[in-house]
Scaffold this motif. Structure first.
Motif: not given
Length: 379
Positions: A71, A179, A232-233, A236-238, A301
């Motif tokens: 990340l 993505d 890393h993927y 980005k958060g959700n 998160q």
């Protein structure tokens, strides 16, 4: 954040929470060593139950650190040379210091009057300890090639250096990939997480691997690089609500934990189990550990810290976390012995040991940070 696992990006408080959770999980996993490290301890029904329960619960510890690395550092913004110099050297010097201390500890403990049994209590996986300084120095000389079980936690530093070596190359693809392409890579990586079970229960050789070829079909997608990309993927958060997050992560963790716990308990109940079989369901790059790791990552998160004092405290722990990882194994044996002396119930000995070790290692690293050139000792 000054840990080798962090970067100069803006401060992310939930990552401090995640780092605290991860380092406590690491400490608890090693606090279970006296329960899991020998056939004698595994033959004790209470030890087998609680060693399996707590040890399985925290298997996400190392993958969480790898996800945080992915990340924070992917894509790499430096050329390979400067990146290696900054990252690897920051890890290398403390690693060498603590590796030497661990390798000489069995000799030193006996030199000052301790018994071999005391050494074994301090280092449950170490085997028969030598009282010879020459043997200790031989172990030190082997540090560039590999760790030994008296320096058990140091295995991760070899892995971390390997990930650092790989990241500038991997980063070139990560930076340009869509993505959809990243999801494809992760999907192929998930297939590799089933291979530990396939090689144990179906055939030792799968997908083209054989006695003269260890590199089967999915080899290039296997290993901890998947956790790098996953961090890393998902980093980005959700925009999931807390309700949706819990609805997804709790069953995900529960399924992963059930597989891990039941599998390890079955293996550890067999007095004739091989080392490979014993560790099978605790493998970090396995489907069950990935489920637990992803669930913890997604859950943490969503955490928001509103207290400035708590935020500062978490930041201090985050700064010390790498040093705590390096030194904490020295405290496992004494803390465990203290729980026994205090007649702590067996069911509570592992978490009690873990809390004591957390406080002791945090205190030691905090004091070391007051010294000049502390980064060469604790990162």
């Amino acid at each position: 954040m000054n840990s080798p696992l962090s970067s100069q990006r803006p401060h992310i408080v939930w990552l401090d929470v995640l780092r605290f959770v991860a380092i406590f999980m690491v400490i608890m996993s090693h606090s279970a060593d006296p329960f899991n490290a020998s056939p004698e301890s595994r033959a004790n029904p209470d030890f087998n139950l609680w060693g399996s329960a707590f040890g399985s619960f925290v298997r996400a510890c190392v993958p969480l650190f790898v996800m945080m690395t992915g990340l924070l550092l992917l894509p790499v913004k430096q050329e390979a040379g400067p990146f290696y110099k900054k990252r690897i050297l920051r890890v290398l010097y403390p690693f060498l210091v603590w590796s030497v201390l661990f390798n000489l500890a069995p000799w030193f403990i006996q030199w000052v009057g301790g018994t071999p049994q005391l050494v074994t209590t301090f280092f449950p996986f170490g085997g028969e300890p030598s009282a010879s300084l020459t043997d200790g120095l031989k172990a030190v000389a082997m540090i560039p090639l590999n760790f030994n079980m008296f320096a058990c936690p140091m295995w991760y530093i070899y892995l971390l250096i390997g990930l650092y070596l790989y990241m500038p190359i991997f980063s070139a693809w990560v930076e340009k990939a869509s993505d959809k392409s990243k999801r494809l890579f992760l999907g192929l990586w998930v297939i590799t997480l089933l291979l530990p079970y396939g090689t144990q229960f179906i055939s030792p050789y799968l997908f083209g691997a054989c006695s003269w070829n260890a590199y089967g079909t999915f080899y290039s997608f296997a290993g901890f690089n998947g956790y790098l990309l996953l961090g890393h993927y998902l980093g980005k958060g959700n925009d999931w609500s807390w309700g949706k997050t819990l609805l997804i992560t709790i069953p995900m963790f529960a399924v992963g934990y059930l597989i891990t716990f039941k599998g390890f308990r079955a293996m550890s109940s067999d007095p004739n189990v091989t080392d490979a079989r014993l560790e099978l369901f605790w493998t970090y790059c396995s489907i069950n550990t990935m489920l637990m790791t992803t669930a913890v990552f997604l859950l943490i998160q969503k955490v928001r810290v509103t207290s400035d004092k708590l935020s500062d405290l978490l930041a201090q722990v985050a700064k010390c976390s790498f040093g705590m990882y390096l030194c904490h194994y020295f405290f496992i044996g004494p803390a465990y012995l203290l729980t026994v002396v205090l007649h702590t119930p067996v069911a509570l000995q592992i978490p009690f040991t873990a809390v004591l070790v957390l406080l002791a290692s945090w205190g030691l690293v905090s004091m070391i940070y007051k010294l000049p050139k502390a980064k060469y000792i604790v990162g």
